[in-house]
Write an enzyme that holds these catalytic residues in place. Sequence first.
Site, PDB file in Angstrom:
ATOM      1  N   ALA A   1       0.820  -1.211   0.000  1.00 36.47           N
ATOM      2  CA  ALA A   1       0.000   0.000   0.000  1.00 36.47           C
ATOM      3  C   ALA A   1       0.858   1.268   0.000  1.00 36.47           C
ATOM      4  CB  ALA A   1      -0.933  -0.017   1.202  1.00 36.47           C
ATOM      5  N   HIS A   2       0.200   2.409  -0.048  1.00 34.98           N
ATOM      6  CA  HIS A   2       0.888   3.700  -0.168  1.00 34.98           C
ATOM      7  C   HIS A   2       1.780   3.993   1.038  1.00 34.98           C
ATOM      8  CE1 HIS A   2      -3.124   5.779   1.237  1.00 34.98           C
ATOM      9  NE2 HIS A   2      -2.909   4.682   1.888  1.00 34.98           N
ATOM     10  N   ASN A   3       2.952   4.529   0.726  1.00 37.20           N
ATOM     11  CA  ASN A   3       3.910   4.991   1.735  1.00 37.20           C
ATOM     12  C   ASN A   3       4.497   3.886   2.600  1.00 37.20           C
ATOM     13  OD1 ASN A   3       1.940   7.657   1.423  1.00 37.20           O
ATOM     14  ND2 ASN A   3       4.113   8.118   1.597  1.00 37.20           N
TER      15      ASN A   3
END
Lengths: 346, 346, 346
Positions: free
Chosen positions: A239-241
């Site tokens: 997922a993001h980051n």
Amino acid sequence: MEFTASQIASFVNGKIIGDENAVITGVSPIESGENGHLSFVAQERFADFIESSKCSVLIVSEKLLTKKDYSKTIIVVEDAYLSFQILMNLYKEMQGRKSGIEDGAVFHETSVVGENVYVGAFTCVSEKVKIGDETQIYPHVYIGKNVKIGKNCVLYSGVRIYDYCVIGDNCIIHSNTVIGSDGFGFQLTKEGYQKIPQLGNVVVEDNVEIGSNCSIDRGTIGSTIIGKGTKIDNLIQIAHNVKIGTNNVIAAQAGIAGSTVIGDWNMIGGQAGIVGHIQIGNQVKIQAQSGVNSSTKDGDILYGSPAISASDYRRNYVHFRNFTEIVSKMNEMAARIKELENNSKD
Amino acid sequence: MEFTASQIASFVNGKIIGDENAVITGVSPIESGENGHLSFVAQERFADFIESSKCSVLIVSEKLLTKKDYSKTIIVVEDAYLSFQILMNLYKEMQGRKSGIEDGAVFHETSVVGENVYVGAFTCVSEKVKIGDETQIYPHVYIGKNVKIGKNCVLYSGVRIYDYCVIGDNCIIHSNTVIGSDGFGFQLTKEGYQKIPQLGNVVVEDNVEIGSNCSIDRGTIGSTIIGKGTKIDNLIQIAHNVKIGTNNVIAAQAGIAGSTVIGDWNMIGGQAGIVGHIQIGNQVKIQAQSGVNSSTKDGDILYGSPAISASDYRRNYVHFRNFTEIVSKMNEMAARIKELENNSKD
Amino acid sequence: MEFTASQIASFVNGKIIGDENAVITGVSPIESGENGHLSFVAQERFADFIESSKCSVLIVSEKLLTKKDYSKTIIVVEDAYLSFQILMNLYKEMQGRKSGIEDGAVFHETSVVGENVYVGAFTCVSEKVKIGDETQIYPHVYIGKNVKIGKNCVLYSGVRIYDYCVIGDNCIIHSNTVIGSDGFGFQLTKEGYQKIPQLGNVVVEDNVEIGSNCSIDRGTIGSTIIGKGTKIDNLIQIAHNVKIGTNNVIAAQAGIAGSTVIGDWNMIGGQAGIVGHIQIGNQVKIQAQSGVNSSTKDGDILYGSPAISASDYRRNYVHFRNFTEIVSKMNEMAARIKELENNSKD
């Protein structure tokens, strides 16, 4: 391909017992050897195959040999497993690498392509993309604007790389993996969920391999990072980051939620899940299907959903398997207590 | 991109402390700010970054300011989080939208394409397809016959939409997601499984976002439906004839089996599974990795496999973690009962 | 499409009650019938729909009829379910099959293509590929070198088949599935993980259907095998050197780790995981989300992670659900034992 026993022996510095002109045209696993094929025996428990295998040529560790003559050609080496791997690598190299630009590949005029690069048919290279030397990009790949791809990479057919993502040197990305799709970020309002723009990117460092059909989302702001030497299997969600360190191994269908930070040399099992916003240390082992919902220390071995120490999980699970029996025993104890109580009233 | 502090302040109606000509060329998360970048501080717990961040310009909520001067340029607003989001949305818009038909895109003569549409290279648009105004379709997309796509949608590279499916307005579908593949329906016979034709379609209503590498199967007869405003993460399975209501959020790698009906405003966690032919109410929360195997009421919070009330699951799991200790205690109790029994015989 | 009741009756050898000229233009599930549509009633519990359905024409099992006249046209048959399936198959066939080579498809000069084959735009067919008669390959498919594809197959848009893989006759492979990506094999060294070359292939036998977004890895040496008649849903992971027998059904998001051998007629539930290097017998049922970590006997029914007998799992899970109560009861028993001990000291 066709090799003689003496050619193979020369690659691995082996000694031949039998026909040095025996020809092989393929390789087999030892359990299902075929006539005309090469295989290897490196372990005591497979030693019976030295006699029984249908392979025409076998590479065998010296210590496993008990006779002077065999019905097939034997190439004697110190460590047959190592020698076989050397051969497989050689063979892989001999298959050659692709090069040249195929008809139908499309390049924006501002893209910069290195030396000895292969780009397959119908691959799209957008504006300001840079592709390093020796990199091979198969057909049907999409590369968004301002993407940088290092040297000596292989991107298989159907890989999608969104704008501004960065791929290091010596990376392999398998078919239909998506790098840089939007992170899953929405703001709750009374009317519905409002999209939060995902303005970051994904950075894949050097020597990373990513399997097929993976999804690696771009950071909301800043980067999602896959550290140097990390190996990612198929159908995996990052997922993001998320920040992943170096030399991790992540098995198929695992998922890592947003902003989690993962150290180095960890092993994450298949179908495991890791929640967002936590820290995984170094040299942690997460068993398959586990659900990790809090930060871990270095060296932890985890199992279960939610995950706890793997040895505790296994011990407790033995009791879970006997739960019906445990409850019976408890009921019997209750009856005996009742009996004692009745007696004591007498 | 390049902006001055005064330009940014004007977008969010902020007051400048410091150099109004300070230039920023990017944005950073506050924890990893960079010189020349913009970030924001909206919460007390990040207030130390107002001093320590390397960012050149910070948007800060007024209540967090304690001094008259800072080493960097500060843009003072009422709610820095909100202001930053306004900026991110502006920035996203300024990146522009793609338009025009790229060379290599293929259209059946019976397809109808709206105004100001973008269609990328090598995208295939089949017979009788309708594409609404302002929609952007990236390269390598396949759109089967009689598909309808609404206005202002974005379909990223590698999306596949099978025949007869319908996509509403303002939808976003990320790379390599498949809409309308055959449902998994077979009839058992002595000779093997016979395919049951899958003649329905998928209907994706307005304002839906679907992540990358998802599979949404067509109905056997009738439609699989994704309701208005629902947001679907990556690598998600939606089986044939599932009906999903409005404004649901479904996290990565979840799966929903055939013919299940899901209400509105539910939250489904990552890697959760929902069996077929059940009803999920409204405002239900399903924790990650849960396995829901029976219908739920509105507002239920579920956990476990099979899923039960989340608070019960957590409470019971605490005992599971202590199971070895519990069994020890039980064995000790058994010994004491034995002792009491022996004594009572005396 | 448009059919009259009498046309439909003739296809299924049915008797008409009502208007033999009634026209239908689509099909509906019985629960959501539409005017002008066809549906069917085969079970007692749906019998009320014979009156209430909005469909214009219904196929109904004879035994469910109670009146001489209905407000709609009825086609009377012995088994309405069977008749409806016959119609769906007919309808599917009438939609026709695609044929011909579309502009933009690319063939290596050494490839061999059978009769009456369809190859869509931008599909790449590499050197020495063989494609059997009647096979349909949609746009954007990548077929690596030396791949063999049998007769009468359908490969949907975005399928990727790596070099040397073999697909049998009558196979269906849905969009974005990857066949033959590298197995996940690395050798640990101090500097990092070294790739072990993956030199085998994937063999998909006859009559196999594979859903969308699946990953089936090639063998390290030797083949990964999907046996005859096996049906695989979406988003499924099959690792290197897995051997799957005939007529298995594997539900979405399941994963099978390397070198595991699976027999015939098994049913593997959604999101289930099977570890590597074990044997699954025949006619085994693995419940959804289970984690199988040891070999099984024929006919086993398994549940849980790690998986145990499904009936044991369910029975034990009932106790897990009551765990808090069980612990309370135990504490109460402990107090009573204490009381008895105190009394006995008196």
